[in-house]
Design a protein around this motif. Sequence first.
Motif, PDB file in Angstrom:
ATOM      1  N   ALA A  24      15.091  21.815  -8.766  1.00 43.80           N
ATOM      2  CA  ALA A  24      13.984  21.640  -7.994  1.00 43.80           C
ATOM      3  C   ALA A  24      12.852  20.747  -8.357  1.00 43.80           C
ATOM      4  N   ILE A  25      12.445  19.796  -7.758  1.00 43.27           N
ATOM      5  CA  ILE A  25      11.576  18.837  -8.240  1.00 43.27           C
ATOM      6  C   ILE A  25      10.134  19.361  -7.945  1.00 43.27           C
ATOM      7  N   GLY A  26      10.136  20.651  -7.441  1.00 43.60           N
ATOM      8  CA  GLY A  26       8.705  21.258  -7.263  1.00 43.60           C
ATOM      9  C   GLY A  26       8.725  22.584  -6.506  1.00 43.60           C
ATOM     10  N   ASP A  27       7.819  23.368  -6.600  1.00 39.80           N
ATOM     11  CA  ASP A  27       7.867  24.653  -6.070  1.00 39.80           C
ATOM     12  C   ASP A  27       8.051  24.296  -4.451  1.00 39.80           C
ATOM     13  N   GLY A  28       8.605  25.697  -4.228  1.00 42.40           N
ATOM     14  CA  GLY A  28       8.958  25.738  -2.673  1.00 42.40           C
ATOM     15  C   GLY A  28       9.888  26.861  -2.302  1.00 42.40           C
ATOM     16  N   LYS A  29      10.459  26.636  -1.119  1.00 42.03           N
ATOM     17  CA  LYS A  29      11.410  27.784  -0.399  1.00 42.03           C
ATOM     18  C   LYS A  29      12.498  26.880   0.130  1.00 42.03           C
ATOM     19  N   GLU A  78      18.299  22.600   0.869  1.00 36.12           N
ATOM     20  CA  GLU A  78      17.091  21.785   1.333  1.00 36.12           C
ATOM     21  C   GLU A  78      16.001  22.756   0.800  1.00 36.12           C
ATOM     22  N   ILE A  79      14.868  22.080   0.590  1.00 37.72           N
ATOM     23  CA  ILE A  79      13.785  22.820   0.047  1.00 37.72           C
ATOM     24  C   ILE A  79      12.482  22.330   0.685  1.00 37.72           C
ATOM     25  N   GLN A  80      11.654  23.272   1.365  1.00 35.12           N
ATOM     26  CA  GLN A  80      10.579  22.879   1.796  1.00 35.12           C
ATOM     27  C   GLN A  80       9.160  23.221   1.023  1.00 35.12           C
ATOM     28  N   HIS A  81       8.420  22.274   0.507  1.00 36.16           N
ATOM     29  CA  HIS A  81       7.762  22.299  -0.541  1.00 36.16           C
ATOM     30  C   HIS A  81       6.270  22.754  -0.089  1.00 36.16           C
ATOM     31  N   ASN A  82       5.729  22.182   1.021  1.00 35.89           N
ATOM     32  CA  ASN A  82       4.650  22.704   1.516  1.00 35.89           C
ATOM     33  C   ASN A  82       4.623  22.017   3.125  1.00 35.89           C
ATOM     34  N   GLY A  83       3.587  22.035   3.812  1.00 34.96           N
ATOM     35  CA  GLY A  83       3.581  21.549   5.186  1.00 34.96           C
ATOM     36  C   GLY A  83       4.017  19.996   5.330  1.00 34.96           C
ATOM     37  N   VAL A  84       3.761  19.379   4.118  1.00 30.90           N
ATOM     38  CA  VAL A  84       4.146  17.697   4.188  1.00 30.90           C
ATOM     39  C   VAL A  84       5.453  17.428   3.543  1.00 30.90           C
ATOM     40  N   TYR A  85       5.842  17.929   2.367  1.00 25.03           N
ATOM     41  CA  TYR A  85       6.857  17.603   1.715  1.00 25.03           C
ATOM     42  C   TYR A  85       8.186  18.462   1.982  1.00 25.03           C
ATOM     43  N   ARG A  86       9.514  17.769   1.887  1.00 27.71           N
ATOM     44  CA  ARG A  86      10.627  18.544   1.660  1.00 27.71           C
ATOM     45  C   ARG A  86      11.662  17.442   1.178  1.00 27.71           C
ATOM     46  N   THR A  87      12.650  18.272   0.540  1.00 29.20           N
ATOM     47  CA  THR A  87      13.671  17.366  -0.402  1.00 29.20           C
ATOM     48  C   THR A  87      14.916  18.352  -0.220  1.00 29.20           C
ATOM     49  N   SER A  88      16.195  17.333  -0.041  1.00 31.11           N
ATOM     50  CA  SER A  88      17.548  17.781   0.080  1.00 31.11           C
ATOM     51  C   SER A  88      18.366  17.432  -1.275  1.00 31.11           C
ATOM     52  N   TYR A  89      19.382  18.184  -1.472  1.00 28.44           N
ATOM     53  CA  TYR A  89      20.286  17.748  -2.589  1.00 28.44           C
ATOM     54  C   TYR A  89      21.897  18.288  -2.008  1.00 28.44           C
ATOM     55  N   GLY A  90      22.702  16.976  -2.062  1.00 29.84           N
ATOM     56  CA  GLY A  90      24.040  17.058  -1.338  1.00 29.84           C
ATOM     57  C   GLY A  90      25.109  16.894  -2.491  1.00 29.84           C
ATOM     58  N   HIS A  91      26.286  17.079  -2.121  1.00 32.13           N
ATOM     59  CA  HIS A  91      27.558  16.885  -2.816  1.00 32.13           C
ATOM     60  C   HIS A  91      27.526  17.898  -4.074  1.00 32.13           C
ATOM     61  N   LEU A  92      26.919  18.967  -4.173  1.00 36.45           N
ATOM     62  CA  LEU A  92      26.988  19.821  -5.284  1.00 36.45           C
ATOM     63  C   LEU A  92      28.219  20.505  -5.332  1.00 36.45           C
ATOM     64  N   SER A  93      28.540  21.034  -6.425  1.00 35.72           N
ATOM     65  CA  SER A  93      29.985  21.668  -6.777  1.00 35.72           C
ATOM     66  C   SER A  93      29.683  23.079  -6.657  1.00 35.72           C
ATOM     67  N   ALA A  94      28.519  23.474  -6.933  1.00 31.82           N
ATOM     68  CA  ALA A  94      28.266  24.976  -6.726  1.00 31.82           C
ATOM     69  C   ALA A  94      26.807  25.204  -6.719  1.00 31.82           C
ATOM     70  N   PHE A  95      26.347  26.506  -6.237  1.00 32.86           N
ATOM     71  CA  PHE A  95      24.936  26.913  -6.091  1.00 32.86           C
ATOM     72  C   PHE A  95      24.657  27.575  -7.494  1.00 32.86           C
ATOM     73  N   ALA A  96      23.413  27.686  -7.678  1.00 36.62           N
ATOM     74  CA  ALA A  96      22.840  28.540  -8.818  1.00 36.62           C
ATOM     75  C   ALA A  96      23.165  29.848  -8.294  1.00 36.62           C
ATOM     76  N   LYS A  97      23.516  30.566  -9.417  1.00 40.53           N
ATOM     77  CA  LYS A  97      23.521  32.253  -9.320  1.00 40.53           C
ATOM     78  C   LYS A  97      22.555  32.675  -8.606  1.00 40.53           C
ATOM     79  N   GLY A  98      22.574  33.550  -7.509  1.00 43.06           N
ATOM     80  CA  GLY A  98      21.476  34.274  -7.298  1.00 43.06           C
ATOM     81  C   GLY A  98      20.502  33.414  -6.086  1.00 43.06           C
TER      82      GLY A  98
END
Length: 448
Positions: A322-327, A342-362
């Motif tokens: 994750a490039i920054g803190d978020g939810k 997809e991560i919401q960092h605050n009321g302004v910024y949001r990022t997404s990450y696609g084509h993953l082979s697996a998600f992080a545990k937990g």
Amino acid sequence: MRLYDPPKRRRWFFRWLGIGVLGLLVGLSTWRNLNPPAGNGDKLKAIRGKAEEIVSSSPPQTVYEDVFFLELQHWNRLERKMYTVQSGDSLSKILHDLGVSAQNLGAWHKESLALCRPEDLKVGDLLEIDLVRGTQDPVRLEIQGEGGERRLFLKQGDAWVCRIETPPAFTLTETALGTIQDNLYSSCVDQGMPAKLIMDLADLFAYDIDFTSDLRPGDRFAVLYEITVGNGRLIKAGPIQAARMNVSGQTYEAYLYEFPDGFRDYFDARGRSLRKMFLKAPLSYRRISSTFTYRRLHPVLKIFRPHLGIDYAAPAGTPVSAIGDGKVIKMGWNGGFGRYVEIQHNGVYRTSYGHLSAFAKGLKKGARVKQGDVIGYVGSSGLATGPHLDFRFYKNGKPVNFLKTAFPHARSIPANLMADFGKKRRELESQLRLTAVAFHGTGESRHP
């Protein structure tokens, strides 16, 4: 007419008289030594004879052997085998691989109790085993930990004794100066920089430099760092005290500074923290396969469509951060994006990450993540021809070019500490310039 001076004549008379008496006494003494009386000559002969008798009956003087000769004899009797512990090693396996008898394992374990514990090995530990030459019988085992401590087993008669030694350690300041030839890692290794500090350097400038896409051959670096040495081994590498990088004609600087309350961080020449709201990229040591564009041929659909993000080509399984803190607001399968976060960092910024082979545990929807936390792994799920990460950045719901977006700094030097920071920065900078003279007058100094 010269006047008569009786006192002066008397002084000359007594002076010459004294000289004559002294010469007479010296002559008499010399004659007496050369012609001793007959009685005294017999006494002298007796004394000389007694001395010669004492000397002839005394034992010969002890001759001490050369210490280097003794050491050579010692090593002619013994041979030494050395081994650096690797992942999955055990002491019994190491002894077997070295051709050393394992019959002493029980004695070592019994003697060590809770102190030496020879079976407690860590990757990087160095083993030294002295054997009687031509046999498998050890007489000494030393385990040197990376922290400098030594567990020593010595054979005394038929028994073993163990002790723990912590040699004195001292800290040195080192510098690494070089030019990028291929990549950051190999270029720094060529200058003798410890591997751990190369990663620290990359993390240090991770907010400003993508060390795969931004670096070019000819870019330069200078790093001032500490190492702690003990018993002839590197005990600790770091921290980096200061660093400068000239990348694509721009100079980036970092200086370590500690606040009165104990807080330590890196700052640029203006006293601003190098830490920012977002990292420069979600991967380490990667290459960008395609940059932000509104007209790009999709590799699977073979049609032009907007590609509002960046593709990071990397081996499958490469951690994605994750490039920054978020939810986490979305997580799961998302059509052509495959496994998607997809991560919401605050009321302004949001990022997404696609084509993953697996998600992080937990990881799950609604989870809070910190900057740098691993959220998944590079893959080729969904519509993808090969493993890569599809990364997208949104501001107020609209896609923007992440590579050209400036972000605010974290905690910076307050006004009341700027004078002290400036003094320490100049000290560090002068040490850098002693070896990094190549930076002088080159490139445009950049203080983001």
